[in-house]
Write a protein that holds these residues in place. Structure first.
Motif, PDB file in Angstrom:
ATOM      1  N   GLY A  66      55.467  19.564 -49.318  1.00  0.00           N
ATOM      2  CA  GLY A  66      55.343  18.127 -49.546  1.00  0.00           C
ATOM      3  C   GLY A  66      56.179  17.465 -48.495  1.00  0.00           C
ATOM      4  O   GLY A  66      56.654  16.166 -48.590  1.00  0.00           O
ATOM      5  N   VAL A  67      56.402  18.153 -47.251  1.00  0.00           N
ATOM      6  CA  VAL A  67      56.977  17.416 -46.232  1.00  0.00           C
ATOM      7  C   VAL A  67      56.193  17.500 -44.646  1.00  0.00           C
ATOM      8  O   VAL A  67      55.177  18.127 -44.777  1.00  0.00           O
ATOM      9  N   ARG A 101      61.096  15.016 -48.758  1.00  0.00           N
ATOM     10  CA  ARG A 101      60.112  14.624 -49.269  1.00  0.00           C
ATOM     11  C   ARG A 101      60.204  13.147 -49.785  1.00  0.00           C
ATOM     12  O   ARG A 101      59.124  12.543 -49.700  1.00  0.00           O
ATOM     13  N   GLN A 104      58.767  11.542 -46.641  1.00  0.00           N
ATOM     14  CA  GLN A 104      57.104  11.735 -46.465  1.00  0.00           C
ATOM     15  C   GLN A 104      56.514  10.869 -47.592  1.00  0.00           C
ATOM     16  O   GLN A 104      55.513  10.360 -47.169  1.00  0.00           O
TER      17      GLN A 104
END
Length: 125
Positions: A66-67, A101, A104
Motif C-alpha cells: 500500500g505504498v 501508507r 499514499q
C-alpha cells in the motif's frame, strides 16, 4: 505472417512476476502474444507459485504494502520480497511503512478531490 512477440522481461512485467525467478525456458526466449494470453488463461504451476509466494517485483511489492515505488526507495527496500516477507512487514508495521501508507492515502485522497473538482467543472461548462 509472423506472430507478434515480446521480450521475456516485458512478458514477466505483464504477468506481474519477477523475471529472475521465472524458469530458464521462459527467461531465455521471446514470448508471443498468444503464449502470454495462454499463460494468463491457464497459468502453469510455476506461474501460480510465483504469483502467490514471490519473490515479487518492486511494483507488486509496493502495491501489496500500500505504498508507492518511491516510498520503497525512501525506506531502502531495494530487493524483491516474498509474500511471507510482505506479510511480516504488514504485521510488524515499521515506522517507515506507517508513514508511507499515510502519504499514499493522502495522494489518493488528493487525486480523488481533483477528479471530483474537474467533473464538477465539466458539468458546469
Amino acid at each position: 505472417m509472423k506472430p507478434q512477440t515480446m521480450k521475456a522481461a516485458t512478458a514477466a512485467k505483464k504477468l506481474g512476476i519477477l523475471l529472475a525467478a521465472a524458469p530458464e525456458e521462459f527467461r531465455d526466449r521471446e514470448i508471443s502474444r498468444t503464449e502470454l494470453d495462454e499463460l494468463n488463461a491457464n497459468p502453469p504451476a510455476w506461474l501460480v507459485t510465483l504469483r502467490a509466494d514471490g519473490p515479487h517485483p518492486r511494483d507488486v511489492v509496493a502495491h501489496k504494502l500500500g505504498v508507492s515505488n518511491s516510498g520503497l526507495a525512501r525506506a531502502g527496500v531495494t530487493e524483491p520480497l516474498t509474500t511471507a516477507e510482505i506479510k511480516a512487514l504488514l504485521e510488524e508495521k515499521p515506522e517507515w511503512l506507517v508513514a508511507e501508507r499515510a502519504t499514499q492515502a493522502q495522494v489518493h485522497a488528493e487525486n480523488a478531490r481533483v477528479k471530483q473538482r474537474n467533473a464538477e467543472r465539466a458539468a458546469r461548462d
